[in-house]
Design a protein around this motif. Sequence first.
Motif, PDB file in Angstrom:
ATOM      1  N   THR A  24      29.927  37.826  41.472  1.00  0.00           N
ATOM      2  CA  THR A  24      29.057  36.876  42.162  1.00  0.00           C
ATOM      3  C   THR A  24      28.858  35.619  41.324  1.00  0.00           C
ATOM      4  OG1 THR A  24      27.085  37.905  41.225  1.00  0.00           O
ATOM      5  CG2 THR A  24      27.779  38.676  43.397  1.00  0.00           C
ATOM      6  N   THR A  25      28.505  34.528  41.984  1.00  0.00           N
ATOM      7  CA  THR A  25      28.219  33.273  41.298  1.00  0.00           C
ATOM      8  C   THR A  25      26.797  33.311  40.741  1.00  0.00           C
ATOM      9  OG1 THR A  25      27.364  32.201  43.281  1.00  0.00           O
ATOM     10  CG2 THR A  25      29.741  32.034  42.891  1.00  0.00           C
ATOM     11  N   ARG A  26      26.393  32.247  40.044  1.00  0.00           N
ATOM     12  CA  ARG A  26      25.022  32.171  39.517  1.00  0.00           C
ATOM     13  C   ARG A  26      23.990  32.281  40.633  1.00  0.00           C
ATOM     14  NH1 ARG A  26      25.299  26.704  36.340  1.00  0.00           N
ATOM     15  NH2 ARG A  26      26.940  26.483  37.865  1.00  0.00           N
ATOM     16  N   ASP A  27      24.339  31.770  41.824  1.00  0.00           N
ATOM     17  CA  ASP A  27      23.412  31.782  42.956  1.00  0.00           C
ATOM     18  C   ASP A  27      23.406  33.108  43.711  1.00  0.00           C
ATOM     19  OD1 ASP A  27      22.894  29.123  42.312  1.00  0.00           O
ATOM     20  OD2 ASP A  27      24.477  28.414  43.652  1.00  0.00           O
ATOM     21  N   GLY A  28      24.248  34.049  43.321  1.00  0.00           N
ATOM     22  CA  GLY A  28      24.290  35.348  43.976  1.00  0.00           C
ATOM     23  C   GLY A  28      25.303  35.441  45.109  1.00  0.00           C
ATOM     24  N   ALA A  29      26.016  34.353  45.394  1.00  0.00           N
ATOM     25  CA  ALA A  29      27.045  34.368  46.442  1.00  0.00           C
ATOM     26  C   ALA A  29      28.294  35.068  45.908  1.00  0.00           C
ATOM     27  CB  ALA A  29      27.383  32.946  46.863  1.00  0.00           C
ATOM     28  N   ARG A  44      32.023  35.683  44.892  1.00  0.00           N
ATOM     29  CA  ARG A  44      33.145  34.804  44.540  1.00  0.00           C
ATOM     30  C   ARG A  44      34.289  35.043  45.510  1.00  0.00           C
ATOM     31  NH1 ARG A  44      32.265  32.535  39.603  1.00  0.00           N
ATOM     32  NH2 ARG A  44      30.848  33.677  38.217  1.00  0.00           N
TER      33      ARG A  44
END
Length: 86
Positions: free
Chosen positions: A70-75, A77
């Motif tokens: 996941t990205t820093r925002d929780g989305a 990848r």
Amino acid sequence: MPIEPGQIYRSLSNRHHPSDGPTRIRITNAPIGATDLDGMRKVQVVTLTRDGREIRTRWMRVDKLHTTPTTRDGAPRRTGYILETQ
């Protein structure tokens, strides 16, 4: 986590045949200290076949390798490679 030789990453791309599974790569050379023309550090990788053979040696940008799915925002990848084993 530092990138080290021997680590295995798997592709996050969905551009593979379902029976083949995601592409897997192994780090063969630690990140080089100097930056390339584009300003990014690189590592040398090899593609792993299903039976574990190493093929297609190449250099890859370090920013394509990730430790979390996941990205820093929780989305989730959608591109790059995720660390599989250490």
